[in-house]
Design a protein around this motif. Structure first.
Motif, PDB file in Angstrom:
ATOM      1  N   ILE A 124       0.843  -1.199   0.000  1.00  0.00           N
ATOM      2  CA  ILE A 124       0.000   0.000   0.000  1.00  0.00           C
ATOM      3  C   ILE A 124       0.877   1.247   0.000  1.00  0.00           C
ATOM      4  N   LYS A 125       1.982   1.186   0.735  1.00  0.00           N
ATOM      5  CA  LYS A 125       2.922   2.312   0.768  1.00  0.00           C
ATOM      6  C   LYS A 125       3.495   2.584  -0.620  1.00  0.00           C
ATOM      7  N   GLU A 126       3.670   1.512  -1.412  1.00  0.00           N
ATOM      8  CA  GLU A 126       4.202   1.649  -2.763  1.00  0.00           C
ATOM      9  C   GLU A 126       3.143   2.098  -3.760  1.00  0.00           C
ATOM     10  N   GLY A 127       1.892   2.210  -3.330  1.00  0.00           N
ATOM     11  CA  GLY A 127       0.846   2.744  -4.192  1.00  0.00           C
ATOM     12  C   GLY A 127      -0.229   1.774  -4.607  1.00  0.00           C
ATOM     13  N   ALA A 128      -0.229   0.575  -4.084  1.00  0.00           N
ATOM     14  CA  ALA A 128      -1.272  -0.390  -4.432  1.00  0.00           C
ATOM     15  C   ALA A 128      -2.608   0.057  -3.836  1.00  0.00           C
ATOM     16  N   ILE A 129      -3.682  -0.310  -4.482  1.00  0.00           N
ATOM     17  CA  ILE A 129      -5.027   0.040  -4.020  1.00  0.00           C
ATOM     18  C   ILE A 129      -5.414  -0.924  -2.892  1.00  0.00           C
ATOM     19  N   PRO A 130      -5.854  -0.400  -1.740  1.00  0.00           N
ATOM     20  CA  PRO A 130      -6.194  -1.272  -0.607  1.00  0.00           C
ATOM     21  C   PRO A 130      -7.231  -2.342  -0.938  1.00  0.00           C
ATOM     22  N   GLU A 131      -8.236  -2.016  -1.735  1.00  0.00           N
ATOM     23  CA  GLU A 131      -9.257  -2.995  -2.096  1.00  0.00           C
ATOM     24  C   GLU A 131      -8.641  -4.170  -2.858  1.00  0.00           C
ATOM     25  N   GLN A 132      -7.677  -3.859  -3.724  1.00  0.00           N
ATOM     26  CA  GLN A 132      -7.011  -4.897  -4.502  1.00  0.00           C
ATOM     27  C   GLN A 132      -6.143  -5.781  -3.608  1.00  0.00           C
ATOM     28  N   VAL A 133      -5.414  -5.165  -2.679  1.00  0.00           N
ATOM     29  CA  VAL A 133      -4.580  -5.924  -1.743  1.00  0.00           C
ATOM     30  C   VAL A 133      -5.457  -6.834  -0.888  1.00  0.00           C
ATOM     31  N   ALA A 134      -6.575  -6.301  -0.414  1.00  0.00           N
ATOM     32  CA  ALA A 134      -7.491  -7.097   0.405  1.00  0.00           C
ATOM     33  C   ALA A 134      -8.032  -8.288  -0.381  1.00  0.00           C
ATOM     34  N   ARG A 149     -11.991  -5.394   3.070  1.00  0.00           N
ATOM     35  CA  ARG A 149     -11.253  -4.140   3.188  1.00  0.00           C
ATOM     36  C   ARG A 149     -11.160  -3.694   4.646  1.00  0.00           C
ATOM     37  N   SER A 150     -12.249  -3.868   5.385  1.00  0.00           N
ATOM     38  CA  SER A 150     -12.226  -3.461   6.791  1.00  0.00           C
ATOM     39  C   SER A 150     -11.257  -4.313   7.595  1.00  0.00           C
ATOM     40  N   THR A 151     -11.162  -5.607   7.272  1.00  0.00           N
ATOM     41  CA  THR A 151     -10.189  -6.471   7.949  1.00  0.00           C
ATOM     42  C   THR A 151      -8.775  -6.019   7.625  1.00  0.00           C
ATOM     43  N   LEU A 152      -8.528  -5.672   6.374  1.00  0.00           N
ATOM     44  CA  LEU A 152      -7.197  -5.193   5.983  1.00  0.00           C
ATOM     45  C   LEU A 152      -6.835  -3.942   6.770  1.00  0.00           C
ATOM     46  N   TYR A 153      -7.744  -2.981   6.867  1.00  0.00           N
ATOM     47  CA  TYR A 153      -7.463  -1.759   7.606  1.00  0.00           C
ATOM     48  C   TYR A 153      -7.221  -2.049   9.091  1.00  0.00           C
ATOM     49  N   ARG A 154      -7.979  -2.977   9.664  1.00  0.00           N
ATOM     50  CA  ARG A 154      -7.791  -3.345  11.066  1.00  0.00           C
ATOM     51  C   ARG A 154      -6.402  -3.960  11.269  1.00  0.00           C
ATOM     52  N   GLU A 155      -6.011  -4.843  10.364  1.00  0.00           N
ATOM     53  CA  GLU A 155      -4.704  -5.483  10.463  1.00  0.00           C
ATOM     54  C   GLU A 155      -3.581  -4.479  10.226  1.00  0.00           C
TER      55      GLU A 155
END
Length: 79
Positions: free
Chosen positions: A42-52, A59-65
């Protein structure tokens, strides 16, 4: 009546795990290594939804983690 007994058994099992120093509750979806990798992507610019989606979590689990990751890295820097 059975509901009361079930709650008592669950509380007893929780207390026994805590006494042995074991974690209680549901296990985390991501481990520390996966959290660090997701944070880096995500720091490198990936979209959070895609990473999740790639990790198989919401997405909410990713943000919590990611919040857990930030808190653990800030604790390590303070120490």
């Amino acid at each position: 009546m059975e509901r009361i007994y079930m709650l008592e058994r669950a509380a007893g099992a929780r207390a026994a795990k805590q006494a042995r120093g074991l974690p209680t509750g549901r296990p985390a979806k991501l481990n520390a290594t996966t959290r660090a990798g997701a944070a880096q992507r995500i720091k490198e610019g990936a979209i959070p939804e895609q990473v999740a989606a790639e990790l198989g979590v919401s997405r909410s689990t990713l943000y919590r983690e990611l919040r857990k990751h930030r808190e653990s890295t800030s604790r390590e820097q303070v120490s």
